[in-house]
Design an enzyme around this catalytic site. Structure first.
Site, PDB file in Angstrom:
ATOM      1  N   LYS A 125       0.855  -1.193   0.000  1.00 43.01           N
ATOM      2  CA  LYS A 125       0.000   0.000   0.000  1.00 43.01           C
ATOM      3  C   LYS A 125       0.883   1.233   0.000  1.00 43.01           C
ATOM      4  O   LYS A 125       1.897   1.277   0.690  1.00 43.01           O
ATOM      5  CB  LYS A 125      -0.927   0.026   1.216  1.00 43.01           C
ATOM      6  N   GLU A 173      -9.284   7.846   3.780  1.00 44.67           N
ATOM      7  CA  GLU A 173      -9.151   8.171   5.199  1.00 44.67           C
ATOM      8  C   GLU A 173      -9.616   9.586   5.508  1.00 44.67           C
ATOM      9  O   GLU A 173      -9.223  10.545   4.835  1.00 44.67           O
ATOM     10  CB  GLU A 173      -7.703   8.005   5.667  1.00 44.67           C
TER      11      GLU A 173
END
Length: 273
Positions: free
Chosen positions: A118, A187
């Site tokens: 990631k 996020e």
């Protein structure tokens, strides 16, 4: 002689295929023993660079190194059996060039045996994501609040809370998807925007402080277990383990000082002749 495991791990293509289906369940883990527990219930285990905060007490994730991520990735791979394990690429390991990113990603995958990496960033990282995916490295993206950028952001604040600011975040989401990422973490993004992005792009969105409409959710394990003294607004405490652990340590210390522990049942006698 070839060796085939009887237990099949989930793969990046399988997570990609979950778009619009059953929500993807994801939690962090940095240790073999917690990975074994998480593995029973989660589709994806993230070895997050949040280990810098949780394990090492850093204020940010910036000091985390590639070697630290690889070491904990190995531990999680040994402790888990079925979940897809994704390892974060730490700050400074991929931003300089797409070639640097490839070398770092290959180290992570070869040395930890994880199934994907990631990295943070949208439009600016799209070329890098494409470069990696075209060379056999599955990539999970990360947009919205990007903790590795704390020194330029200035604070950990939610993104997209004014509609006039939606454009760049939407562009980041499209860029990550079009570059070949198999999923993207969103996020601390305003709920309506996260829901819109989820509807608009073709890859699964994994929310953390985003929207229940996302294709999956992720939390830091220690936050949701109640082990962290403080947690962000988006964390739900599914457990309150902190006080229980402290009580156990207090009892242990008390029994050692009073010589109540170890008792007869905890020591070894002589063999009978």
């Amino acid at each position: 002689m070839s060796v085939q495991s009887t237990i099949k791990r989930k793969t990046a293509p399988e997570i990609l295929a979950r778009k619009g289906g059953e929500p993807v369940v994801m939690l962090t883990s940095y240790h073999a023993h917690t990975a074994a527990l998480v593995d029973r219930y989660c589709d994806v285990i993230l070895v997050g660079d949040s280990l810098g905060n949780v394990m090492h007490g850093f204020e940010t994730t910036v000091p985390v190194t590639l070697d630290m991520m690889i070491l904990q990735g190995r531990a999680v791979m040994r402790g888990s059996k079925e979940a897809l394990v994704v390892v974060d690429m730490p700050f400074g390991s991929y931003e300089a060039s797409k070639e640097q990113a490839f070398h770092s990603a290959v180290r992570i995958m070869k040395e930890s045996l994880c199934g994907a990496v990631k990295l943070e960033g949208g439009v600016k990282m799209a070329e890098t994501i494409r470069f990696l995916t075209e060379r056999g490295v599955p990539v999970m993206g990360h947009i919205g609040l990007t903790p590795q950028s704390i020194n330029t952001l200035g604070s950990f604040r939610a993104q997209g809370r004014e509609e006039s600011n939606w454009g760049p975040i939407e562009a980041d989401a499209r860029a990550v998807a079009e570059a070949g990422a198999f999923s993207v973490v969103i996020e601390a993004v305003a709920e309506p925007l996260a829901a819109k992005i989820t509807k608009d792009i073709a890859i699964p969105t994994i929310g953390i402080g985003a929207s229940p409409a996302c294709d999956g959710q992720v939390l830091v394990l220690e936050d949701m277990l109640g082990l962290s003294p403080w947690a962000p607004k988006f964390v739900k405490r599914f457990g309150d383990l902190g006080p229980g652990i402290e009580a156990a340590i207090k009892d242990y210390a008390s029994e050692v000082r009073s010589r109540a522990f170890p008792g007869p049942e905890h020591v070894y006698g002589m063999k009978k002749r």
